[in-house]
Design a protein around this motif. Structure first.
Motif, PDB file in Angstrom:
ATOM      1  N   ALA A 435      14.052 -73.690  15.858  1.00 15.23           N
ATOM      2  CA  ALA A 435      15.183 -73.022  15.206  1.00 15.23           C
ATOM      3  C   ALA A 435      15.139 -71.516  15.426  1.00 15.23           C
ATOM      4  O   ALA A 435      16.140 -70.903  15.795  1.00 15.23           O
ATOM      5  N   ILE A 436      13.954 -70.899  15.233  1.00 12.96           N
ATOM      6  CA  ILE A 436      13.865 -69.445  15.372  1.00 12.96           C
ATOM      7  C   ILE A 436      13.983 -69.034  16.837  1.00 12.96           C
ATOM      8  O   ILE A 436      14.515 -67.968  17.169  1.00 12.96           O
ATOM      9  N   ALA A 437      13.544 -69.923  17.760  1.00 17.25           N
ATOM     10  CA  ALA A 437      13.692 -69.627  19.189  1.00 17.25           C
ATOM     11  C   ALA A 437      15.164 -69.676  19.595  1.00 17.25           C
ATOM     12  O   ALA A 437      15.652 -68.815  20.328  1.00 17.25           O
ATOM     13  N   LEU A 438      15.880 -70.710  19.119  1.00 18.44           N
ATOM     14  CA  LEU A 438      17.291 -70.857  19.452  1.00 18.44           C
ATOM     15  C   LEU A 438      18.126 -69.725  18.850  1.00 18.44           C
ATOM     16  O   LEU A 438      19.108 -69.270  19.430  1.00 18.44           O
ATOM     17  N   ALA A 439      17.697 -69.228  17.682  1.00 18.68           N
ATOM     18  CA  ALA A 439      18.398 -68.130  17.018  1.00 18.68           C
ATOM     19  C   ALA A 439      17.988 -66.771  17.570  1.00 18.68           C
ATOM     20  O   ALA A 439      18.406 -65.741  17.033  1.00 18.68           O
ATOM     21  N   ARG A 440      17.172 -66.784  18.635  1.00 21.82           N
ATOM     22  CA  ARG A 440      16.706 -65.538  19.263  1.00 21.82           C
ATOM     23  C   ARG A 440      16.020 -64.622  18.240  1.00 21.82           C
ATOM     24  O   ARG A 440      16.184 -63.411  18.245  1.00 21.82           O
ATOM     25  N   GLY A 441      15.252 -65.236  17.321  1.00 22.09           N
ATOM     26  CA  GLY A 441      14.494 -64.463  16.350  1.00 22.09           C
ATOM     27  C   GLY A 441      15.266 -64.065  15.106  1.00 22.09           C
ATOM     28  O   GLY A 441      14.708 -63.440  14.202  1.00 22.09           O
ATOM     29  N   ASN A 442      16.550 -64.422  15.009  1.00 22.44           N
ATOM     30  CA  ASN A 442      17.369 -64.061  13.858  1.00 22.44           C
ATOM     31  C   ASN A 442      17.083 -65.032  12.709  1.00 22.44           C
ATOM     32  O   ASN A 442      17.545 -66.178  12.707  1.00 22.44           O
ATOM     33  N   GLN A 443      16.316 -64.562  11.710  1.00 18.80           N
ATOM     34  CA  GLN A 443      15.890 -65.439  10.629  1.00 18.80           C
ATOM     35  C   GLN A 443      17.052 -65.899   9.757  1.00 18.80           C
ATOM     36  O   GLN A 443      17.071 -67.029   9.275  1.00 18.80           O
ATOM     37  N   ARG A 444      18.038 -65.005   9.527  1.00 17.12           N
ATOM     38  CA  ARG A 444      19.182 -65.378   8.697  1.00 17.12           C
ATOM     39  C   ARG A 444      19.957 -66.530   9.342  1.00 17.12           C
ATOM     40  O   ARG A 444      20.329 -67.498   8.681  1.00 17.12           O
ATOM     41  N   LYS A 445      20.174 -66.433  10.646  1.00 13.09           N
ATOM     42  CA  LYS A 445      20.914 -67.471  11.355  1.00 13.09           C
ATOM     43  C   LYS A 445      20.136 -68.789  11.344  1.00 13.09           C
ATOM     44  O   LYS A 445      20.694 -69.858  11.070  1.00 13.09           O
ATOM     45  N   ALA A 446      18.827 -68.725  11.630  1.00 12.29           N
ATOM     46  CA  ALA A 446      18.001 -69.938  11.642  1.00 12.29           C
ATOM     47  C   ALA A 446      17.957 -70.580  10.260  1.00 12.29           C
ATOM     48  O   ALA A 446      18.007 -71.809  10.133  1.00 12.29           O
TER      49      ALA A 446
END
Length: 473
Positions: A435-446
């Motif tokens: 999830a965090i990889a797919l969100a490119r590190g964006n924690q809010r999005k993940a």
């Protein structure tokens, strides 16, 4: 200034034809109207349009026939079918004959314009598609990165030496291909290469599988069975996932390495064998040794030569070669023309972290070929595949099954306990990692994707060593 894109529009309804032509012209396209099959074919030859829109029902002709005809002339040119007869049969037939997509009448003009724009993107993508790279070692280990070149050098250095080789690397990196290449370039290449996946065979059967058994040695042993080591005599045996082998089987394997002989289960005589052993694992064997789960003496016997196979994220420059290799391979298997991919779509693939490594990339490319339907693969297709939940294929399902089998086997042997908690941790870590990889590190999005709060997201990332303090979200 670029010339306007030419679009051939075919419909025998003059009113509808005028409506579509006007909408396209107002959007900046050069339209070429036609009201019959003969006129459409003639205008197509004269004007060479970049895209064609044709109705399903034409007087004296089926729109499907035109789709087939235009697709045969130029498979890269998108053809959109419009129809007032919505059915699965029409849709399937249109796509099978080469249509890019179809629109059900009545439709909104913005729908048509959106589809035209997407179709033209795929058409342009073919022009800018990278060309397939040259095949690499054995036409199976694909890539030209410095990291992979080092692997090639190691293969060449050890291929003709009678030494055991230990291949390390994450799951899905292609360790079995390295083993095959070592065998292929050795002086044993005309002898058998026998592969044994140690984790896929139940522990109760693994010894019999490796060393064979005599008739009557156990219930169900109705005849003598030759094991994998004897089958590989004179050649090479590849022991994959050796880190999951039980201590008792490890002891027997150590004897093979020390004495060059095996003893079948239930047998009394030693059987001399001449077998080169190549082993592989994705586990941290040094840690397993410290926990008394793997024999240290066997480890040193196996790792005379170590070859490290890098993860795909460590050799992203190899992604284009791999993608083109899989495009060629799976397009042929699926009965499609050779597939191509746009530059932007390729960049998306290179930027992905690929936790499942080459195996995951191959799965994504195969799905992309199916989605593209003989059109170039676009960024939209790749993004959709990355965003789709449950992208687990059969090989990934098998991997999960093997993990469960491995944990239960170790629990039944008294080596571990609390298997459910261990499995829960494994699955949860993989979930948050992807999830965090797919969100490119964006924690809010993940966190939104997973349906958890930001504090929970941060807690889990810290727990599993995935937390990036630089994330601004």
């Amino acid at each position: 200034m670029d010339a306007p894109v030419k679009i051939l529009v075919v419909d025998d309804d003059a009113g509808f034809l005028k409506l579509v032509v006007t909408a396209l012209s107002e959007s900046g396209y050069k339209t070429i109207p036609a009201q019959s099959e003969v006129e459409a074919k003639s205008l197509c030859e004269t004007h060479a349009p970049e895209l064609i829109i044709t109705d399903y029902r034409l007087r004296g002709c089926s729109g499907i026939d035109l789709v087939r005809y235009f697709h045969g002339l130029d498979p890269s040119r998108p053809v959109i079918l419009t129809t007032g007869y919505g059915s699965d049969e029409v849709a399937i037939q249109a796509i099978r004959e080469g249509a890019y997509d179809y629109l059900l009448k009545p439709f909104l003009l913005p729908e048509l314009l959106e589809m035209v724009a997407a179709a033209l993107e795929t058409h342009r993508a073919r022009v800018s598609s990278p060309q397939p790279g040259k095949p690499s070692l054995s036409q199976s280990i694909v890539g030209h990165s410095r990291a992979l070149q080092n692997v090639f050098k190691e293969i060449g250095r050890v291929a003709n030496k009678k030494v055991t080789v230990f291949i390390r690397g994450e799951s899905g990196t292609g360790k079995e291909l390295v083993a095959a290449a070592i065998h292929q370039y050795s002086d044993r290449s005309d002898k058998p290469l026998v592969t044994v996946n140690c984790v896929a065979i139940p522990e109760t059967l693994l010894e019999s599988e490796l060393f064979g058994h005599e008739k009557g040695s156990f219930t169900g042993a109705h005849a003598r069975s030759i094991g994998r080591f004897e089958q590989a005599n004179g050649g090479t045996i590849f022991l994959d996932e050796i880190g999951d082998m039980s201590l008792s089987t490890q002891a027997k394997l150590l004897r093979v390495l020390q004495e060059g002989c095996i003893q079948r289960i239930g047998g009394k005589e030693d059987v001399r064998i001449d077998v080169r052993i190549i082993a592989a694992t994705n586990r941290d064997l040094e840690s397993a040794i410290a926990k008394k789960l793997f024999r240290e003496d066997l480890f040193y016997r196996l790792s005379v030569v170590d070859i490290y196979l890098p993860a795909l994220r460590e050799r992203a420059e190899d992604v284009p070669d791999l993608v083109n290799h899989f495009l060629s391979k799976h397009s042929q298997e699926l009965g499609y023309r050779p597939g191509v991919i746009s530059v932007d779509a390729m960049q998306l693939l290179q930027q992905h972290s690929w936790p499942g490594n080459v195996r995951e990339l191959e799965n994504v490319v195969r799905k992309a070929i199916l989605y593209a339907r003989e059109q170039p693969i676009t960024p939209g297709i790749i993004s959709n595949l990355f965003a789709k939940p449950g992208r687990t294929d059969s090989s990934e399902s098998q991997a999960i099954s093997e993990i469960i089998s491995q944990l239960l086997a170790r629990a039944s042997a008294g080596e571990i306990s609390g298997v459910r908690d261990m499995l829960d941790d494994l699955v949860e870590r993989e979930l948050y990692s992807q999830a965090i990889a797919l969100a490119r590190g964006n924690q809010r999005k993940a966190a939104d994707w997973l349906g958890v709060s930001r504090p929970t997201m941060k807690e889990k990332l810290v727990k599993y060593g995935l937390y990036d303090k630089s994330d601004p979200s």
